[in-house]
Design an enzyme around this catalytic site. Structure first.
Site, PDB file in Angstrom:
ATOM      1  N   GLU A   1      -5.319  -8.611   1.058  1.00 47.13           N
ATOM      2  CA  GLU A   1      -5.955  -8.212   2.320  1.00 47.13           C
ATOM      3  C   GLU A   1      -7.430  -7.953   2.070  1.00 47.13           C
ATOM      4  O   GLU A   1      -7.808  -7.301   1.094  1.00 47.13           O
ATOM      5  CB  GLU A   1      -5.375  -6.903   2.893  1.00 47.13           C
ATOM      6  CG  GLU A   1      -4.020  -7.017   3.509  1.00 47.13           C
ATOM      7  CD  GLU A   1      -3.548  -5.696   4.122  1.00 47.13           C
ATOM      8  OE1 GLU A   1      -4.381  -4.883   4.577  1.00 47.13           O
ATOM      9  OE2 GLU A   1      -2.323  -5.489   4.133  1.00 47.13           O
TER      10      GLU A   1
ATOM     11  N   GLU B   1       0.797  -1.227   0.000  1.00 47.94           N
ATOM     12  CA  GLU B   1       0.000   0.000   0.000  1.00 47.94           C
ATOM     13  C   GLU B   1       0.833   1.282   0.000  1.00 47.94           C
ATOM     14  O   GLU B   1       0.776   2.080   0.946  1.00 47.94           O
ATOM     15  CB  GLU B   1      -0.958   0.001   1.192  1.00 47.94           C
ATOM     16  CG  GLU B   1      -1.883  -1.198   1.196  1.00 47.94           C
ATOM     17  CD  GLU B   1      -3.007  -1.086   2.230  1.00 47.94           C
ATOM     18  OE1 GLU B   1      -2.984  -0.149   3.051  1.00 47.94           O
ATOM     19  OE2 GLU B   1      -3.912  -1.928   2.198  1.00 47.94           O
TER      20      GLU B   1
HETATM   21  C1  GBH Z   1      -4.428  -1.910   5.496  1.00 48.97           C
HETATM   22  O1  GBH Z   1      -4.515  -0.550   5.284  1.00 48.97           O
HETATM   23  C2  GBH Z   1      -3.045  -2.192   5.984  1.00 48.97           C
HETATM   24  O2  GBH Z   1      -2.251  -2.797   4.986  1.00 48.97           O
HETATM   25  C3  GBH Z   1      -2.993  -2.981   7.250  1.00 48.97           C
HETATM   26  O3  GBH Z   1      -1.719  -2.885   7.799  1.00 48.97           O
HETATM   27  C4  GBH Z   1      -4.070  -2.496   8.183  1.00 48.97           C
HETATM   28  O4  GBH Z   1      -3.965  -3.023   9.469  1.00 48.97           O
HETATM   29  C5  GBH Z   1      -5.394  -2.855   7.557  1.00 48.97           C
HETATM   30  O5  GBH Z   1      -5.487  -2.390   6.250  1.00 48.97           O
HETATM   31  C6  GBH Z   1      -6.587  -2.362   8.354  1.00 48.97           C
HETATM   32  O6  GBH Z   1      -6.574  -0.976   8.479  1.00 48.97           O
HETATM   33  O7  GBH Z   1      -8.785   8.748   3.362  1.00 48.97           O
HETATM   34  O8  GBH Z   1      -7.406   9.075   5.318  1.00 48.97           O
HETATM   35  O9  GBH Z   1      -9.658   8.280   5.573  1.00 48.97           O
HETATM   36  C7  GBH Z   1      -5.790   0.031   5.253  1.00 48.97           C
HETATM   37  C8  GBH Z   1      -6.108   0.763   3.978  1.00 48.97           C
HETATM   38  C9  GBH Z   1      -6.502   2.898   3.048  1.00 48.97           C
HETATM   39  C10 GBH Z   1      -7.967   2.128   4.715  1.00 48.97           C
HETATM   40  C11 GBH Z   1      -6.962   4.315   3.306  1.00 48.97           C
HETATM   41  C12 GBH Z   1      -8.422   3.539   5.012  1.00 48.97           C
HETATM   42  C13 GBH Z   1      -8.847   5.710   4.006  1.00 48.97           C
HETATM   43  C14 GBH Z   1      -7.876   6.643   4.619  1.00 48.97           C
HETATM   44  N1  GBH Z   1      -6.621   2.089   4.216  1.00 48.97           N
HETATM   45  N2  GBH Z   1      -8.313   4.338   3.809  1.00 48.97           N
HETATM   46  S1  GBH Z   1      -8.446   8.301   4.711  1.00 48.97           S
END
Ligand code: GBH
Length: 460
Positions: free
Chosen positions: A366, A170
């Site tokens: 994931e 990511e």
């Molecule tokens: C993943 O990221 C990670 O890879 C993992 O480590 C983590 O624990 C898991 O998911 C659960 O969170 O526009 O600022 O509101 C999460 C992916 C991408 C989810 C951005 C939230 C919106 C951020 N994220 N998204 S924001």
């Protein structure tokens, strides 16, 4: 494959996996020559993490990995996705290789193989050595070169046994949350920094692919992108344009350079007021687009967007120059993260990757949900919402496979409850419950359900 009885069977060689990341589960942050990462530093700063939590101990996986591999065997996993901590391998961001750090992953990989679980390794899941951050971190091009050296060191040790490699996890989060909003480590703010970091992360990916190929690794080489379907709230041209802009800054800004060797022209144009993208040097896109064997996608929810009414600009947005875009929840229940539950977003994403980027192997590396659990009448750990979430998303995966997507595997986030970044231990994603007092592990009802699906290679 058949869907007639309501039973959805998966292809015979489908990988049923679960995922974790080093800083989220390992603890033992000072063991065997590890030096601090940006997440140690960030977690130590007051106000950054809910409850002041840190990953210093977390689930204690570094000391308990054998027990955890046994639990994977009990679930029947066919693959386990973990990440390797850069500051364990090249302490202080330096040039020497710390063999003691590599030893841990060497033992883990052997333990997995002995148990019949395929090792899937991510080289960078956000834990940059602090010394590299002190030199500019991902805004410094040099960090990408250092990543290539680090990748080569890991590949030399583990390259004969890892089944699938992710260079980065990511990169959107590393760039846009780490350097854009500052909600993630290293906590820096600024849209230009986020775009600069994006490019250097992509370059690191390309150099990482070259290092893995150079070492002749046996497994497939890929990258895990957080991505999703971006949908306009209404069919109006304004909302369609908002969706195009966010799709560019979330999905295409990574997919296009990696799979087509070019940045999306509209996104470059959208961000022109901030930067002329001078950090892209001749030859970079050729390096970034080094062929990969598969694409890995992490999916949680779709994005529903509209053009913001005048005067409602979002100055905290992680998306550079998208202050005039408003985000909306999908109607319906949300998870404990507040994220929408919409498996059609996963299906549509998979179909879109195939449509726009060609027919290639895809893994969902994931997918999962945060929910609290409770002790049931028979003493078991009950988490029915997670079972419903996983079932619905696996059905969406099945739909994509039936439509012809070459989907090879699915990994639940997460194997264990763990350190959920800025939320600390307040959000639980695991198939396995962790008691943070005793570090005792208990397989939840969702873990039992997943295990049953794995043994039948099907869901109902
Ligand atoms: C993943 O990221 C990670 O890879 C993992 O480590 C983590 O624990 C898991 O998911 C659960 O969170 O526009 O600022 O509101 C999460 C992916 C991408 C989810 C951005 C939230 C919106 C951020 N994220 N998204 S924001």
């Amino acid at each position: 494959m058949q869907a007639t009885t309501g039973r959805l069977a998966f292809p015979s060689n489908f990988w049923w996996g679960a995922a974790t990341a080093a800083y989220q589960i390992e603890g033992s942050v000072d063991a065997d020559g590890r030096t601090p990462s940006i997440w140690d530093t960030f977690s130590a700063q007051p106000g950054r993490i809910d409850n002041g939590d840190t990953g210093a101990t977390s689930t204690g996986h570094y000391l308990r990995y054998r027990e955890d591999v046994k639990l994977m065997a009990e679930l029947g996993l066919s693959a386990y996705r973990f990440s390797i901590a850069w500051p364990r391998i090249r302490p202080a961001g330096g040039t020497g290789v710390n063999e003691a750090g590599l030893d841990f992953y060497d033992r883990l990989v052997d333990e997995l193989l002995a148990t019949g679980v395929r090792p899937v390794a991510t080289l960078y899941h956000w834990d940059l050595p602090q010394e590299l951050e002190d030199a500019g971190g991902w805004t410094n091009r040099e960090t990408a070169l250092r990543f290539g050296d680090y990748a080569a060191a890991v590949a030399a040790r583990l390259g004969d046994r890892v089944a699938l490699w992710n260079t980065l996890n990511e990169p959107w989060c590393s760039a846009f949350l780490g350097y854009g909003t500052g909600g993630h480590a290293p906590g820096r703010r600024g849209h230009v920094g986020a775009l600069t970091a994006t490019h250097h992360l992509l370059l690191a990916h390309g150099l990482g692919v070259a290092a893995l190929r150079g070492a002749g690794v046996a497994g497939q080489v890929s990258v895990a992108l957080n991505c999703g379907a971006v949908r306009p709230l209404t069919p109006s041209p304004e909302d369609a344009d908002a969706a195009r802009r966010i799709d560019g800054l979330l999905n295409r800004i990574f997919f296009d350079p990696i799979l087509r060797g070019e940045y999306p022209a509209d996104t470059i144009e959208d961000t022109r007021e901030l930067t002329d993208w001078h950090f892209v040097r001749p030859g970079d896109l050729a390096a970034i687009s080094a062929p990969v064997d598969a694409i890995c996608v992490n999916y949680y929810q779709p994005d529903l967007v509209s053009a913001a009414p005048a005067g409602q600009l979002d100055h905290g947005t992680p998306y550079p120059t998208a202050q005039a875009v408003q985000f909306h929840p999908t109607p319906g229940p949300v998870t404990h993260m507040g994220w929408s539950i919409d498996p059609t977003g996963l299906r549509d994403l998979l179909l879109r990757v195939r449509r726009d980027y060609g027919d290639r192997p895809i893994y969902v590396t994931e997918n999962g949900a945060a929910y609290d659990d409770r002790v049931g009448p028979d003493g078991g750990i009950e988490d029915p919402e997670r079972i419903a979430y996983l079932r619905a998303h696996l059905a969406a995966v099945h739909e994509a496979i039936a439509a012809g997507v070459d989907l090879r595997g699915y990994f639940v986030w997460s194997l264990l409850d763990n350190f959920e970044w800025a939320f600390g231990f307040s959000r639980r994603f695991g198939l396995i419950r962790v008691d943070y007092g005793t570090l005792e592990r208990t397989i939840k009802a969702s873990g039992r359900w997943y295990s049953e699906a794995i043994s039948r290679n099907a869901i109902d």
